[in-house]
Design an enzyme around this catalytic site. Structure first.
Site, PDB file in Angstrom:
ATOM      1  N   GLN A 185      18.846 -39.334  91.705  1.00 54.15           N
ATOM      2  CA  GLN A 185      19.537 -38.458  92.652  1.00 54.15           C
ATOM      3  C   GLN A 185      18.942 -38.505  94.061  1.00 54.15           C
ATOM      4  O   GLN A 185      19.470 -37.844  94.957  1.00 54.15           O
ATOM      5  CB  GLN A 185      19.537 -37.009  92.139  1.00 54.15           C
ATOM      6  CG  GLN A 185      20.375 -36.792  90.892  1.00 54.15           C
ATOM      7  CD  GLN A 185      21.886 -36.952  91.121  1.00 54.15           C
ATOM      8  OE1 GLN A 185      22.354 -37.004  92.264  1.00 54.15           O
ATOM      9  NE2 GLN A 185      22.644 -37.015  90.040  1.00 54.15           N
ATOM     10  N   GLY A 208      23.473 -47.232  90.301  1.00 58.53           N
ATOM     11  CA  GLY A 208      24.368 -47.619  91.381  1.00 58.53           C
ATOM     12  C   GLY A 208      25.434 -46.589  91.722  1.00 58.53           C
ATOM     13  O   GLY A 208      25.721 -46.342  92.897  1.00 58.53           O
ATOM     14  N   HIS A 209      25.999 -45.959  90.681  1.00 58.19           N
ATOM     15  CA  HIS A 209      27.178 -45.128  90.956  1.00 58.19           C
ATOM     16  C   HIS A 209      26.864 -43.795  91.614  1.00 58.19           C
ATOM     17  O   HIS A 209      27.768 -43.019  91.932  1.00 58.19           O
ATOM     18  CB  HIS A 209      28.030 -44.927  89.686  1.00 58.19           C
ATOM     19  CG  HIS A 209      27.441 -44.015  88.654  1.00 58.19           C
ATOM     20  ND1 HIS A 209      27.973 -42.772  88.399  1.00 58.19           N
ATOM     21  CD2 HIS A 209      26.412 -44.166  87.807  1.00 58.19           C
ATOM     22  CE1 HIS A 209      27.276 -42.203  87.420  1.00 58.19           C
ATOM     23  NE2 HIS A 209      26.322 -43.041  87.041  1.00 58.19           N
ATOM     24  N   CYS A 332      29.638 -25.382  78.662  1.00 60.35           N
ATOM     25  CA  CYS A 332      30.775 -24.920  77.859  1.00 60.35           C
ATOM     26  C   CYS A 332      31.767 -26.032  77.566  1.00 60.35           C
ATOM     27  O   CYS A 332      32.395 -26.041  76.520  1.00 60.35           O
ATOM     28  CB  CYS A 332      31.498 -23.792  78.575  1.00 60.35           C
ATOM     29  SG  CYS A 332      30.406 -22.405  78.874  1.00 60.35           S
TER      30      CYS A 332
END
Ligand code: PMP
Length: 411
Positions: A185, A208-209, A332
């Site tokens: 991150q 990469g993404h 959830c």
């Protein structure tokens, strides 16, 4: 909102759009440059050269000393598995692992699996703001410690750990301990350097993404001489350190994405000011809200809000109706009522952890998009609180006794 309207995408910690320049760089390798880089005929040499160029671009972005310290992977999940298992295989006499309670599952679940394989694992706690205590880390180190794995920036809260400093402390106690950081991150979002601030880190993993390259490609830095053994075996690729035919197009795109990130670091100041404007106006316009991780050093692109007495999933659905795509901190959607392990580790109260919302921007996020969010969030929260059994609409405050009731119910 209909499908053909463009949504306001504020979920960039989940994934990012592929930059147009990245796609352009990738396309030839799906077309006439389709060759296997290991083939010996001259036609294949272009693919080989393109991989080496991409390796250079990744190395430059993370400040690696040498291009050969970068390996291409399928993403951070593979990188994290490889980091932990590879360090343990290289140090078979050591059976202890140190990590944190707030890691991504790609480290946390590996650590739990290691426990099932007989390794001892210490999970370091965090405080209410999501911060680590260096003294806890130092106390946990034993002569048996093989690896310390501490993430650089948290995907849910954006809280950053002082990995460079912690790595230095670890190495001072025992230079043989392998230090790994999951920097998925942070790479591309903030400047970092494995030759300067992260000079004591042995292994860094990334994907990469998260930086406008494609999904299914990633990279890992393994410092020259690090006590680490390859994880994926069965081929000579990546100089025997990561077997498998290379994802050439993905790798080329990743290299291009790293070049673009290096040229876009100025954007972090704009994102930092958007973050601060968003958080200030949410706190001013909505009662009973916290910013999770406030007070800690955080990524400039992430805000994690806890709206008390509403359901995160409800917030997300209402936002989708208004054309905003974001993410909730509760699990959830996966069929569990448990709030996220990160918020739990930070001791965020039950009523707040359930109403959490993660907003994550990218350099493609416009100021107008954040203005729109600032406009609709108070309306969304108010309408959800109107139907919340815990909220009193006449006083615009939680019902009396609700916290005691909830604590007893969910103890
Ligand atoms: N680590 C962190 C901190 C992440 O945010 C993610 C992606 N959510 C991963 C690891 C896993 O990355 P990938 O999708 O490339 O496997």
């Amino acid at each position: 909102m209909t499908m053909n309207q463009t949504a306001i995408y504020l979920d960039n910690n989940a994934t990012t759009r592929v930059a147009p320049e990245v796609l352009d760089a990738m396309l030839p390798f799906f077309k006439d440059q389709f060759y296997n880089p290991s083939s010996t005929y001259p036609e294949a040499s272009n693919a080989r050269d393109a991989i080496e160029k991409a390796r250079e671009s990744v190395a430059r972005l993370v400040g690696a000393g040498a291009r050969s310290e970068i390996l291409f992977t399928s993403g951070a999940t593979e990188g994290n598995n490889a980091a932990l298992w590879g360090a343990l295989r290289a140090n078979p006499e050591r059976r202890h692992v140190i990590t944190t309670t707030v890691e991504h599952p790609a480290v946390l679940e590996v650590a739990r699996d290691l426990q099932r394989h007989g390794y001892r694992v210490t999970f370091l706690p965090v405080d209410r703001a999501g911060r680590l205590n260096a003294a806890d880390l130092l106390k946990a180190i034993s002569p048996d410690t093989a690896i310390v794995s501490i993430m650089h920036g948290n995907n849910e809260t954006g809280v950053m750990f002082a990995v460079g400093e912690l790595a230095r402390l670890v190495k001072r106690v025992d230079p043989k301990i392998v230090v790994h950081t999951d920097a998925t991150q942070t790479v591309g979002k903030i400047p970092l350097s494995l030759s300067r601030d992260l000079a004591s880190v042995d292994i860094l993993t990334m994907s990469g993404h998260k930086l406008h390259a494609a999904k299914g490609v990633g990279a890992m830095f393994v410092r020259r001489g690090a006590r680490w053994r390859p994880f994926l075996i069965g081929g000579h690729q990546e100089r025997g350190r990561r077997a498998g035919t290379e994802n050439v197009a993905g790798i080329v795109g990743m290299g291009r994405a790293c070049e673009l990130a290096l040229d876009s670091f100025h954007e972090k100041d704009r994102l930092r000011s958007l973050q601060s404007r968003l958080e200030k106006s949410v706190k001013a316009s909505i009662p009973n809200v916290y910013v999770n991780g406030e007070g800690a050093e955080r990524l400039p692109n992430t805000s994690n809000f806890a709206f008390e007495y509403v359901e995160g999933e409800g917030i997300l659905m209402a936002l989708v109706d208004s054309g905003v795509l974001a993410s909730s901190g509760s699990a959830c959607t996966s069929g569990s009522l448990d709030p996220s392990h990160v918020l739990k580790a930070m001791d965020v109260p039950f009523t707040a952890a359930h109403g959490s919302l993660r907003i994550s921007t990218s350099r493609y996020t416009s100021d107008a998009e954040i203005d729109r969010l600032i406009e609709i969030l108070p309306v969304v929260i108010e309408s959800l609180r109107r139907i919340s059994p815990y909220w009193d609409t006449t006083t615009n405050a939680p019902r009396q006794g609700v916290d005691v009731f909830i604590q007893e119910k969910y103890r």
